[in-house]
Design an enzyme around this catalytic site. Sequence first.
Site, mmCIF file in Angstrom:
data_model
loop_
_atom_site.group_PDB
_atom_site.id
_atom_site.type_symbol
_atom_site.label_atom_id
_atom_site.label_comp_id
_atom_site.label_asym_id
_atom_site.label_seq_id
_atom_site.Cartn_x
_atom_site.Cartn_y
_atom_site.Cartn_z
ATOM 1 N N LYS A 1 0.943 13.462 5.870
ATOM 2 C CA LYS A 1 1.641 14.534 6.576
ATOM 3 C C LYS A 1 1.946 15.754 5.708
ATOM 4 O O LYS A 1 2.121 16.863 6.225
ATOM 5 C CB LYS A 1 2.940 13.997 7.169
ATOM 6 C CG LYS A 1 2.751 13.082 8.368
ATOM 7 C CD LYS A 1 2.356 13.867 9.609
ATOM 8 C CE LYS A 1 2.443 13.008 10.862
ATOM 9 N NZ LYS A 1 2.159 13.775 12.090
ATOM 10 N N SER B 1 -2.951 5.700 6.464
ATOM 11 C CA SER B 1 -2.330 7.019 6.570
ATOM 12 C C SER B 1 -0.966 7.157 5.916
ATOM 13 O O SER B 1 -0.502 8.284 5.702
ATOM 14 C CB SER B 1 -2.238 7.439 8.040
ATOM 15 O OG SER B 1 -1.515 6.491 8.799
#
Length: 329
Positions: free
Chosen positions: A57, A313
């Site tokens: 992110k 992720s």
Amino acid sequence: MDSQDLAIGIADVEAAAVRLKGQIVSTRLVESEALNARYKARILFKPECLQRTGSFKFRGAYNRISQFTEDERRRGIIAYSSGNHAQGVASSARLFGIHATIIMPHDAPQTKVANTRSYGADVVFYDRYNQTRDAVARPYIEERGMVLVPPYDDPSIMAGQGTIGLEIVAETRERGLHLDELFVPSGGGGLISGVSVAVKAGSPQTRIWGVEPENFDDLRRSLIAGEQVANEPGHRSICDAILTPQPGDLTFPINRRNLAGAVAVSDKAVKVAMRDAANYLKLIVEPGGCVGLAALAGSDVNIEGKTVAVVLSGGNVDLDLYGGLIASA
């Protein structure tokens, strides 16, 4: 839909890579002989759990905030997130000297809340099951004039996340490999949309698959329907990082064009995948970040004899919870 009508193209991802140079970790692909043997395939893992702030992110948040005008910097940032986007925004905001307020669900992992505050952001909690985060954010935008940095449905966010795809293509090419399949976690679609733009530009033959938790498979069902479909309310999952109501308005057209499909995995399969990541890759991966690994065993996609990439992720998970999950796998 013409490619010119899509929110981003490869030039946007390449521009994001220039902005991010020197700010991110270019996470190198890792693999396990044991997992390769188990699945009879060559499996390359992209460990974004080792990225700055512990997830992918940071890429999108930095790319968006680096383009703020002076007026936007003065007004400050409002964002909403279960934790990984929160940390990416808070860390990036601190680098630019901008005040940030993050709206987080009351049941967000404590490590994500603590890390977000450690970067200097204010945290406001909401009930994700009885409130909408848009409604909670609205007064900050309309009354205080703060700038919303959304978690996925934003061109700069999507382009920043897409730099992962550039790195996957570059490294597989460097190794002389032909990438057959790519599995990417999907919530609102910001990660997979950006990655798909980059991968399809550099490796058009690669098939790209979104991976979601069971009962939160809005992308899978939307791809089948050819239009955005929302999740039914009332369900729970351990994959807090990717629990979104439906595909994004900007992300879905790209994913509809670029993806081979999407698969859903159970929480049980995710726990096993987290244990495998620890055992064979020596990586701590959070539940939502590990759905791609779970999909290797829990989907109908045939990977035998192929070269496969999997995006891990994120790795932001409370350690007590993590220990319990892998112990119960």
